[in-house]
Write an enzyme that holds these catalytic residues in place. Structure first.
Site, PDB file in Angstrom:
ATOM      1  N   THR A 183       0.877  -1.176   0.000  1.00 22.64           N
ATOM      2  CA  THR A 183       0.000   0.000   0.000  1.00 22.64           C
ATOM      3  C   THR A 183       0.907   1.217   0.000  1.00 22.64           C
ATOM      4  OG1 THR A 183      -0.012   0.202   2.384  1.00 22.64           O
ATOM      5  CG2 THR A 183      -1.731  -1.143   1.418  1.00 22.64           C
ATOM      6  N   GLU A 327      -5.732  -3.850   0.092  1.00 19.37           N
ATOM      7  CA  GLU A 327      -6.021  -4.927   1.050  1.00 19.37           C
ATOM      8  C   GLU A 327      -7.261  -5.743   0.661  1.00 19.37           C
ATOM      9  OE1 GLU A 327      -5.316  -1.822   1.676  1.00 19.37           O
ATOM     10  OE2 GLU A 327      -4.234  -1.531   3.551  1.00 19.37           O
ATOM     11  N   LYS A 437     -12.580  18.300  11.126  1.00 21.01           N
ATOM     12  CA  LYS A 437     -13.248  18.344  12.434  1.00 21.01           C
ATOM     13  C   LYS A 437     -13.448  19.796  12.833  1.00 21.01           C
ATOM     14  CE  LYS A 437     -10.537  14.386  12.919  1.00 21.01           C
ATOM     15  NZ  LYS A 437      -9.268  14.596  12.215  1.00 21.01           N
ATOM     16  N   TRP A 442     -18.246  16.863  12.179  1.00 17.35           N
ATOM     17  CA  TRP A 442     -17.448  16.464  11.031  1.00 17.35           C
ATOM     18  C   TRP A 442     -17.937  17.159   9.759  1.00 17.35           C
ATOM     19  CZ3 TRP A 442     -13.642  13.384  12.706  1.00 17.35           C
ATOM     20  CH2 TRP A 442     -13.873  12.569  13.821  1.00 17.35           C
TER      21      TRP A 442
HETATM   22  P1  ADP Z   1      -3.722   4.175  -0.699  1.00 19.80           P
HETATM   23  O1  ADP Z   1      -4.288   3.887   0.665  1.00 19.80           O
HETATM   24  O2  ADP Z   1      -2.294   4.424  -0.689  1.00 19.80           O
HETATM   25  O3  ADP Z   1      -4.497   5.220  -1.465  1.00 19.80           O
HETATM   26  P2  ADP Z   1      -5.153   2.090  -2.028  1.00 19.80           P
HETATM   27  O4  ADP Z   1      -5.131   2.200  -3.486  1.00 19.80           O
HETATM   28  O5  ADP Z   1      -5.177   0.743  -1.434  1.00 19.80           O
HETATM   29  O6  ADP Z   1      -3.881   2.828  -1.512  1.00 19.80           O
HETATM   30  O7  ADP Z   1      -6.335   2.980  -1.491  1.00 19.80           O
HETATM   31  C1  ADP Z   1      -7.491   2.519  -0.880  1.00 19.80           C
HETATM   32  C2  ADP Z   1      -8.282   3.697  -0.426  1.00 19.80           C
HETATM   33  O8  ADP Z   1      -8.655   4.501  -1.537  1.00 19.80           O
HETATM   34  C3  ADP Z   1      -9.597   3.348   0.218  1.00 19.80           C
HETATM   35  O9  ADP Z   1      -9.421   3.019   1.564  1.00 19.80           O
HETATM   36  C4  ADP Z   1     -10.381   4.635   0.037  1.00 19.80           C
HETATM   37  O10 ADP Z   1     -10.070   5.589   1.021  1.00 19.80           O
HETATM   38  C5  ADP Z   1      -9.903   5.127  -1.284  1.00 19.80           C
HETATM   39  N1  ADP Z   1     -10.874   4.773  -2.318  1.00 19.80           N
HETATM   40  C6  ADP Z   1     -10.823   3.750  -3.173  1.00 19.80           C
HETATM   41  N2  ADP Z   1     -11.885   3.743  -3.994  1.00 19.80           N
HETATM   42  C7  ADP Z   1     -12.650   4.790  -3.633  1.00 19.80           C
HETATM   43  C8  ADP Z   1     -13.892   5.318  -4.087  1.00 19.80           C
HETATM   44  N3  ADP Z   1     -14.553   4.789  -5.090  1.00 19.80           N
HETATM   45  N4  ADP Z   1     -14.369   6.409  -3.458  1.00 19.80           N
HETATM   46  C9  ADP Z   1     -13.709   6.971  -2.443  1.00 19.80           C
HETATM   47  N5  ADP Z   1     -12.541   6.534  -1.980  1.00 19.80           N
HETATM   48  C10 ADP Z   1     -12.012   5.453  -2.561  1.00 19.80           C
END
Ligand code: ADP
Length: 536
Positions: A183, A327, A437, A442
């Site tokens: 990640t 994940e 916040k 929020w």
């Molecule tokens: P990183 O955490 O480095 O960005 P990832 O690609 O695994 O790596 O990111 C996952 C995160 O991306 C999710 O936990 C979420 O916060 C965000 N995410 C993924 N898809 C969406 C979506 N369709 N809308 C909003 N957030 C998203």
């Protein structure tokens, strides 16, 4: 009483064998420096077997981490199957990471060999001295600027040359590791996610489901999302399993080049993060291209702004919102209209399509109040942390002792904040760390930026919380005007535009006009960088 069905292992060997036996005439097309490279699954299958032999002969064996540092190409697709079918683990390195992160990741994973695209050789050369476990490099294509610091190194074509064209794969347990991916690690060190054959196999079936990405033999798939970002969202594995035609853009990622490739190869399915499609929509305002074969653009990684959904709809392009994480393999939810939503007015349809949608079969979820730990009601208002579990969800990180809390009680704590409507459709409000916040309440940065991006003079917008003595934090909107409106857009008009849509205390404290929103290594808004810039 026990069921009486066969215990047939769910491995990628089955996907590979099926692809080469049943779909030998299907094509894999790659854009390269020298023009279009085109071959069939038959050829791909032979070369994949040759690669497996070459790796085996060079002493690589089950469990070894074999890394790639490359673009989306046919060679990368050969590695995608040769390595796991051999029982080794394909570790796809993110070519856009900072040097020190790459060094950490390669040493943490204990990569033994790295396959690198020729044009990326200089990037690896700069860190080669710090890589503790790498014994060999394989260079894919010409490396015009190589200074020879990657050694020993061999050219990919010589590496696989003269090897047998079929491989008698070893018997593998379906829980054997197949691939790993880190990640991007917004806090602390990057974390390794290790996929098993079984998880990749089941996830591929999920991608193929009609209410997944409905990937089939009739599709022509163009993953714009890099093959190092959560396995290009599982589309390469799923597409090979289904027999889809592939179109791979190599390093040629500007919107016009991609759209031309889509038009020429009659691409039916594409996938990538919102920034790519924001750029493409801009480009389509100027250029005429026939994209009529494209049935769906699967988009996620960050929230898809409603204005993007509407804008593409005006061009007869269907963008489908999906949510996932490294994940979660990554596809976990996807937004398709339900049968009883099909005839809703367009306004309503766009509102629904901006949600992250319905979880796939195999993905179980709950949304938990962040203070009480209780599940929140499905009223589309109460929000909490989204937690998921299922056969393609990680249960731990690789060689990690710090993150037990992330996987407590058999659930993955996503760090995403969501609301659920009465139909069980998910909408993400924010990431826990990005919520603003203000005075004990929020504010959703994602909702604000989605609204601002709907203003006709705005190209991109990101909202961050900035410290405030009285309210603890207040929202700051960082706004990139469309090229025609640079210098012709004011804070006041943005606030006026937002006023009818949000509560008064949600209105940004200030608006900063910027040239570009900084992006992470996978093309998401980098709010960490923005916060650092505007904190003072
Ligand atoms: P990183 O955490 O480095 O960005 P990832 O690609 O695994 O790596 O990111 C996952 C995160 O991306 C999710 O936990 C979420 O916060 C965000 N995410 C993924 N898809 C969406 C979506 N369709 N809308 C909003 N957030 C998203």
């Amino acid at each position: 009483m026990q069921g009486l069905m066969m215990d047939y292992p769910l491995t990628l060997q089955h996907a590979y064998n099926r692809a080469v036996r049943i779909f030998p005439r299907k094509e894999i097309v790659t854009r390269t420096e020298d023009g279009i490279h085109r071959y069939t699954y038959r050829e791909w299958g032979k070369r994949t077997a040759q690669l497996a032999h070459a790796l085996h002969n060079a002493g690589f064996q089950e469990g070894d981490r074999i890394a790639t540092f490359g673009w989306n190409t046919y060679r990368h697709l050969e590695l995608y199957f040769a390595v796991p079918c051999l029982g080794a683990v394909l570790h796809t390195l993110n070519i856009r990471l900072f040097a020190e992160q790459l060094v950490y990741i390669i040493n943490n994973a204990e990569d033994k060999i790295i396959f690198v695209d020729g044009d990326l050789v200089p990037l690896l050369e700069s860190i080669a001295g710090e890589l503790k476990t790498v014994k060999q490099y394989v260079i894919m294509g010409e490396a015009p600027q190589s200074s020879g610091k990657l050694h020993p190194s061999v050219d990919y074509e010589s590496f696989i040359a003269n090897q047998p064209e079929t491989y008698d794969w070893p018997q593998l347990d379906e829980n054997t590791a197949a691939a790993m991916c880190y990640t991007s690690g917004t806090t602390g060190n990057p974390k390794g996610v290790v996929y098993s054959h079984r998880s990749v196999f089941l996830h591929s079936m999920g991608v193929g489901l009609a209410d997944g990405a409905a990937l089939s033999e009739r599709d022509t798939v163009l993953p714009v999302v890099p093959m190092f970002h959560a396995n290009a969202w599982g589309f390469p594995h799923a597409g090979i399993m289904m027999g889809s035609k592939f179109v791979l853009p190599g390093r040629f990622l500007d919107p016009l080049k991609i759209a031309q490739l889509m038009a020429e190869e009659h691409v039916t399915v594409a996938c990538g993060v919102p920034t790519i499609w924001i750029g493409m929509l801009q480009m389509l305002e100027r250029e005429q291209l026939d994209l009529s074969s494209l049935r769906a653009i699967y988009c996620g990684g960050s929230a898809v702004p409603r204005s993007l959904i509407e804008g593409l709809n005006h061009k007869n392009l269907n963008i489908v919102h999906a949510w996932g994480m490294t994940e979660t393999s990554p596809l976990a939810s996807l937004c398709k209209l339900r049968s009883y939503q099909l005839d809703l007015p367009l306004e309503e349809v766009f509102r629904i399509k901006a949600k992250q949608g319905t979880v796939l079969p195999c993905v179980d979820f709950r949304v938990v109040d962040m203070e009480t730990g209780q599940e929140v009601p499905w009223d589309n208002k109460s929000y909490g942390e989204l937690q998921v579990r299922g056969p393609w969800i990680a249960r731990a990180y690789f060689a990690d002792t710090e993150s037990a809390a992330k996987f407590a009680e058999g659930w993955l704590r996503t760090g995403d904040v969501a609301v659920v409507d009465e139909d069980g459709m998910l909408q993400l409000v924010d990431r826990t760390k990005d919520l603003v916040k203000s005075g004990g309440e929020w504010i959703s940065s994602v909702e604000l930026e989605g609204l601002i991006m709907g203003y006709h003079k705005v190209l991109e917008a990101a909202v961050i919380g900035i410290p405030d003595q009285k309210w603890s934090e207040r929202p700051l909107a960082c706004v990139v005007p469309k090229p025609d409106y640079v210098g012709q857009i004011t804070k006041e008009e943005i606030i006026e535009y937002l006023t009818p849509h949000v509560a008064k205390w949600w209105l940004p404290e200030d608006v900063a006009f910027v040239e570009a929103i900084p992006k992470t290594s996978v093309g998401k808004f980098d709010k960490k960088v923005l916060r650092a810039r505007f904190e003072a």
